[in-house]
Motif scaffolding. Structure first.
Motif, PDB file in Angstrom:
ATOM      1  N   ARG A  73       0.826  -1.207   0.000  1.00 50.04           N
ATOM      2  CA  ARG A  73       0.000   0.000   0.000  1.00 50.04           C
ATOM      3  C   ARG A  73       0.859   1.254   0.000  1.00 50.04           C
ATOM      4  NH1 ARG A  73      -2.845  -2.953   3.937  1.00 50.04           N
ATOM      5  NH2 ARG A  73      -2.052  -1.588   5.582  1.00 50.04           N
ATOM      6  N   LEU A  74       1.917   1.265   0.791  1.00 49.35           N
ATOM      7  CA  LEU A  74       2.794   2.428   0.873  1.00 49.35           C
ATOM      8  C   LEU A  74       3.465   2.706  -0.467  1.00 49.35           C
ATOM      9  CD1 LEU A  74       4.445   4.590   2.394  1.00 49.35           C
ATOM     10  CD2 LEU A  74       6.125   2.801   2.849  1.00 49.35           C
ATOM     11  N   LEU A  75       4.107   1.686  -1.033  1.00 51.22           N
ATOM     12  CA  LEU A  75       4.858   1.898  -2.259  1.00 51.22           C
ATOM     13  C   LEU A  75       3.940   2.144  -3.450  1.00 51.22           C
ATOM     14  CD1 LEU A  75       7.780  -0.630  -1.847  1.00 51.22           C
ATOM     15  CD2 LEU A  75       7.708   1.805  -1.333  1.00 51.22           C
ATOM     16  N   ALA A  76       2.734   1.613  -3.405  1.00 52.13           N
ATOM     17  CA  ALA A  76       1.777   1.901  -4.484  1.00 52.13           C
ATOM     18  C   ALA A  76       1.454   3.385  -4.510  1.00 52.13           C
ATOM     19  CB  ALA A  76       0.503   1.085  -4.289  1.00 52.13           C
ATOM     20  N   ARG A  77       1.230   3.987  -3.344  1.00 53.34           N
ATOM     21  CA  ARG A  77       0.921   5.417  -3.285  1.00 53.34           C
ATOM     22  C   ARG A  77       2.108   6.248  -3.741  1.00 53.34           C
ATOM     23  NH1 ARG A  77      -1.911   4.010   1.604  1.00 53.34           N
ATOM     24  NH2 ARG A  77      -0.123   4.611   2.879  1.00 53.34           N
ATOM     25  N   LEU A  78       3.293   5.891  -3.258  1.00 55.55           N
ATOM     26  CA  LEU A  78       4.476   6.661  -3.615  1.00 55.55           C
ATOM     27  C   LEU A  78       4.829   6.506  -5.089  1.00 55.55           C
ATOM     28  CD1 LEU A  78       6.733   6.024  -0.499  1.00 55.55           C
ATOM     29  CD2 LEU A  78       5.504   8.105  -1.084  1.00 55.55           C
ATOM     30  N   ALA A  79       4.732   5.288  -5.594  1.00 53.22           N
ATOM     31  CA  ALA A  79       5.060   5.059  -6.997  1.00 53.22           C
ATOM     32  C   ALA A  79       4.081   5.796  -7.904  1.00 53.22           C
ATOM     33  CB  ALA A  79       5.050   3.566  -7.302  1.00 53.22           C
ATOM     34  N   ALA A  80       2.819   5.850  -7.508  1.00 52.62           N
ATOM     35  CA  ALA A  80       1.821   6.556  -8.311  1.00 52.62           C
ATOM     36  C   ALA A  80       2.079   8.060  -8.299  1.00 52.62           C
ATOM     37  CB  ALA A  80       0.419   6.260  -7.786  1.00 52.62           C
ATOM     38  N   ALA A  81       2.563   8.567  -7.164  1.00 50.51           N
ATOM     39  CA  ALA A  81       2.814  10.001  -7.035  1.00 50.51           C
ATOM     40  C   ALA A  81       4.086  10.425  -7.747  1.00 50.51           C
ATOM     41  CB  ALA A  81       2.902  10.390  -5.555  1.00 50.51           C
ATOM     42  N   ARG A  82       5.106   9.561  -7.718  1.00 51.86           N
ATOM     43  CA  ARG A  82       6.393   9.897  -8.326  1.00 51.86           C
ATOM     44  C   ARG A  82       6.905   8.702  -9.098  1.00 51.86           C
ATOM     45  NH1 ARG A  82      10.996  11.158  -5.702  1.00 51.86           N
ATOM     46  NH2 ARG A  82      10.496   9.913  -3.903  1.00 51.86           N
ATOM     47  N   PRO A  83       6.346   8.400 -10.264  1.00 52.69           N
ATOM     48  CA  PRO A  83       6.781   7.226 -11.016  1.00 52.69           C
ATOM     49  C   PRO A  83       8.241   7.325 -11.411  1.00 52.69           C
ATOM     50  CG  PRO A  83       5.428   8.660 -12.372  1.00 52.69           C
ATOM     51  CD  PRO A  83       5.338   9.179 -10.968  1.00 52.69           C
ATOM     52  N   ALA A  84       8.925   6.196 -11.360  1.00 51.13           N
ATOM     53  CA  ALA A  84      10.333   6.164 -11.737  1.00 51.13           C
ATOM     54  C   ALA A  84      10.462   5.765 -13.194  1.00 51.13           C
ATOM     55  CB  ALA A  84      11.081   5.152 -10.860  1.00 51.13           C
ATOM     56  N   ALA A  85      11.684   5.881 -13.713  1.00 50.98           N
ATOM     57  CA  ALA A  85      11.934   5.419 -15.073  1.00 50.98           C
ATOM     58  C   ALA A  85      11.718   3.915 -15.113  1.00 50.98           C
ATOM     59  CB  ALA A  85      13.364   5.756 -15.461  1.00 50.98           C
ATOM     60  N   PRO A  86      11.154   3.390 -16.192  1.00 52.60           N
ATOM     61  CA  PRO A  86      10.887   1.949 -16.275  1.00 52.60           C
ATOM     62  C   PRO A  86      12.158   1.134 -16.105  1.00 52.60           C
ATOM     63  CG  PRO A  86       9.788   3.134 -18.048  1.00 52.60           C
ATOM     64  CD  PRO A  86      10.705   4.111 -17.377  1.00 52.60           C
ATOM     65  N   ARG A  87      12.024  -0.004 -15.461  1.00 54.56           N
ATOM     66  CA  ARG A  87      13.146  -0.926 -15.314  1.00 54.56           C
ATOM     67  C   ARG A  87      13.568  -1.417 -16.701  1.00 54.56           C
ATOM     68  NH1 ARG A  87      16.712  -2.134 -11.138  1.00 54.56           N
ATOM     69  NH2 ARG A  87      17.431  -4.279 -11.295  1.00 54.56           N
ATOM     70  N   PRO A  88      14.861  -1.460 -17.029  1.00 53.13           N
ATOM     71  CA  PRO A  88      15.281  -1.948 -18.338  1.00 53.13           C
ATOM     72  C   PRO A  88      14.669  -3.305 -18.655  1.00 53.13           C
ATOM     73  CG  PRO A  88      17.139  -1.022 -17.158  1.00 53.13           C
ATOM     74  CD  PRO A  88      15.985  -1.037 -16.190  1.00 53.13           C
ATOM     75  N   ALA A  89      14.155  -3.435 -19.882  1.00 51.57           N
ATOM     76  CA  ALA A  89      13.456  -4.659 -20.251  1.00 51.57           C
ATOM     77  C   ALA A  89      14.345  -5.888 -20.132  1.00 51.57           C
ATOM     78  CB  ALA A  89      12.922  -4.533 -21.677  1.00 51.57           C
ATOM     79  N   ALA A  90      15.644  -5.712 -20.354  1.00 51.92           N
ATOM     80  CA  ALA A  90      16.559  -6.851 -20.312  1.00 51.92           C
ATOM     81  C   ALA A  90      16.553  -7.517 -18.946  1.00 51.92           C
ATOM     82  CB  ALA A  90      17.971  -6.413 -20.672  1.00 51.92           C
ATOM     83  N   ASP A  91      16.406  -6.716 -17.898  1.00 53.48           N
ATOM     84  CA  ASP A  91      16.383  -7.276 -16.552  1.00 53.48           C
ATOM     85  C   ASP A  91      15.193  -8.216 -16.385  1.00 53.48           C
ATOM     86  OD1 ASP A  91      18.580  -5.768 -16.081  1.00 53.48           O
ATOM     87  OD2 ASP A  91      17.657  -4.413 -14.638  1.00 53.48           O
ATOM     88  N   ILE A  92      14.024  -7.760 -16.785  1.00 50.52           N
ATOM     89  CA  ILE A  92      12.810  -8.538 -16.618  1.00 50.52           C
ATOM     90  C   ILE A  92      12.800  -9.732 -17.556  1.00 50.52           C
ATOM     91  CG2 ILE A  92      10.293  -8.462 -16.692  1.00 50.52           C
ATOM     92  CD1 ILE A  92      11.626  -6.920 -14.392  1.00 50.52           C
ATOM     93  N   GLN A  93      13.362  -9.572 -18.741  1.00 46.01           N
ATOM     94  CA  GLN A  93      13.386 -10.673 -19.702  1.00 46.01           C
ATOM     95  C   GLN A  93      14.231 -11.841 -19.224  1.00 46.01           C
ATOM     96  OE1 GLN A  93      14.579  -8.849 -23.377  1.00 46.01           O
ATOM     97  NE2 GLN A  93      12.570  -7.912 -23.741  1.00 46.01           N
TER      98      GLN A  93
END
Length: 228
Positions: free
Chosen positions: A134-154
């Protein structure tokens, strides 16, 4: 024995934490610091298991000190808990992104402080998954960060992406196991592998990465009930 470094510019806060921690047989305060730079120097000299780091301090604040500390290859075993006066401090998300294991408000109950230090020393999540979500959802919505590089998730398998999504939604290993019809031990193994592939220190960072990668959004995080 779990060793602890206290970093706070208020002597009274440090004294209270020291008295509480040193009264426990398995915990020992090995040093104190009143500034960010002193905290970093003390951490490098003492190599504590856990650092309780105030966010706002003179001569390099806690965020700067934690970022430098957690990037130091000689301190990979040291965990950081950020201390703040306000539960929704804007800097909390930056702390977790830097590698901190989570945060505590300074007026937390003594039992919660002790539980948190022990949990972080074990490598577990500091906060309950639902509270972290709940905490990080509110903060992430308020101040979104740059997307994580796709290579990491892939680098993740399909199953690992499923597990990461559930971690981001606040489920613990038992909850993940029940959702995916696997054993808790298998869920734990998946989480450990994901942490290795994404270079995450703990589950708190995995929650952040789940949002940054787009695997979980603030809206989808509300789909699951707390405490599963």
């Amino acid at each position: 024995m779990t060793t602890v470094l206290l970093a706070d510019d208020q002597a009274l806060i440090r004294a209270g934490f020291r008295a509480l921690l040193d009264a426990e047989e398995d915990l020992e305060v090995v040093g104190e610091a009143s500034t960010g730079q002193t905290a970093l120097a003390q951490a490098r000299a003492l190599r504590p298991d856990v650092v309780l780091m105030d966010i706002r301090m003179p001569d390099g604040d806690g965020i700067e000190a934690a970022t430098a500390l957690l990037a130091d290859p000689g301190l990979t075993a040291t965990k950081v808990i950020m201390l703040t006066t306000f539960e929704l401090d804007d800097y909390i998300l930056d702390s977790v992104r830097a590698g901190a294991s989570g945060f505590l408000v300074k007026d937390t109950e003594p039992e919660e402080l002790l539980r948190a230090v022990r949990a972080v020393a074990r490598g577990d999540a500091l906060l309950s998954p639902s509270v972290t979500r709940r905490l990080l959802a509110r903060l992430a919505a308020a101040r979104p960060a740059a997307p994580r590089p796709a290579a990491d998730i892939q680098a993740l398998t399909g199953r690992e992406r499923e597990v990461l999504a559930l971690v981001g939604r606040g489920l613990n290993n038992a909850g993940i196991a029940a959702r995916l019809f696997i054993t808790p031990l298998t869920a734990k193994t998946h989480v450990s592998r994901i942490m290795g592939k994404l270079d995450a220190r703990d589950r708190s960072q995995l929650v952040v990465l789940a949002y940054e990668s787009g695997i979980v959004t603030a809206g989808s995080a509300q789909d699951d009930g707390p405490g599963r």
